[in-house]
Scaffold this active site. Structure first.
Site, short mmCIF file in Angstrom:
data_model
loop_
_atom_site.label_atom_id
_atom_site.label_comp_id
_atom_site.label_asym_id
_atom_site.label_seq_id
_atom_site.Cartn_x
_atom_site.Cartn_y
_atom_site.Cartn_z
N GLU A 78 0.83 -1.20 0.00
CA GLU A 78 0.00 0.00 0.00
C GLU A 78 0.87 1.25 0.00
O GLU A 78 1.85 1.35 0.72
CB GLU A 78 -0.92 0.01 1.22
CG GLU A 78 -1.91 -1.14 1.27
CD GLU A 78 -2.98 -1.06 0.19
OE1 GLU A 78 -3.13 0.03 -0.42
OE2 GLU A 78 -3.67 -2.08 -0.05
N CYS A 141 -7.47 -1.92 8.31
CA CYS A 141 -6.19 -1.97 7.61
C CYS A 141 -5.68 -0.56 7.32
O CYS A 141 -4.53 -0.22 7.62
CB CYS A 141 -6.33 -2.77 6.31
SG CYS A 141 -6.62 -4.54 6.58
N HIS A 165 -1.37 -5.86 1.69
CA HIS A 165 -2.59 -6.66 1.67
C HIS A 165 -2.34 -7.99 0.96
O HIS A 165 -1.58 -8.04 -0.02
CB HIS A 165 -3.71 -5.91 0.93
CG HIS A 165 -4.60 -5.11 1.84
ND1 HIS A 165 -4.80 -3.76 1.68
CD2 HIS A 165 -5.35 -5.49 2.91
CE1 HIS A 165 -5.64 -3.34 2.62
NE2 HIS A 165 -5.99 -4.37 3.37
#
EC number: 3.4.19.3
Length: 213
Positions: A78, A141, A165
């Site tokens: 991310e 998250c 992820h």
């Protein structure tokens, strides 16, 4: 480097969380990195409090949180965490914040300061599907990625932080024929590759891994 790897407990009715199952299988040493593992609850704020307590107790050079992204078929480092909790489902203590800032005095967003493009390419080079993601969602998250950025900005200026992820594992999609999955062993291989791509100089690669829309 000393790297703290975290993963959530199962949530959303799932019996397992592939992120947690994967970090259990990571070795304690990846290249020159000493790995410490930490399970955190899928609970707003309590999850980041557990990480903050660990950072108070022990020095780490980097923290990488791992989370489940059911519906994605690849591993996705991310790029950014945003300052909003907007929960479509409750967390594991039935909290469901909607349009609530994570930190009132925090920045609108915090970008991971890990070499996310280099990590993404390393996963691909290991033969595992990967892509750089520009959204970590608005559930726990994203909450953790943002909170790691806030901790770096306010308490630990030298720490590196990021989030990856991972997809469902096959046993989670037996009754979800429209959902992709990835073998647990492949997830572990991809995570090892991503972690191994981190270096002291923290240099990223200059390559277009963005999206058109």
């Amino acid at each position: 480097m000393k790297i703290l790897i975290t993963a959530f407990d199962p949530f959303g009715g799932e019996k397992k969380n592939p992120a947690l199952e994967a970090i259990k299988l990571l070795p304690e040493q990846i290249k020159n990195h000493q790995i410490t593992k930490l399970e955190i609850p899928t609970v707003f704020h309590k999850s980041s409090d557990k990480i903050a307590d660990k950072l108070k107790a022990e020095h780490f050079d980097a923290v990488i949180a791992i989370g489940q992204a059911g519906g994605r078929y690849n591993l996705t480092p991310e790029r950014v965490g945003i300052n909003i909790d907007d929960a479509r489902i409750p967390d594991n203590e039935n909290n469901q914040p909607i349009d609530i800032p994570i930190q009132q005095d925090g920045a609108p967003a915090y970008f991971s300061n890990l070499p996310v493009k280099k990590m993404t390419q390393a996963i691909k080079d290991a033969g595992i599907p990967a892509a750089l993601s520009n959204t970590a969602g608005t559930f726990v998250c994203n909450h953790i990625l943002y909170q790691l950025g806030y901790l770096q900005a306010t308490r630990y200026p030298d720490i590196k932080f990021g989030f990856i992820h991972v997809p469902f594992i096959p046993e989670q999609v037996v009754d979800k024929p429209d959902k992709p999955s990835m073998a647990l062993s492949s997830i572990v291989t991809g995570l090892e590759a991503a972690i191994g791509a981190i270096s002291e100089d923290n240099q990223d690669i200059k390559e277009a891994l963005g999206e058109i829309q």
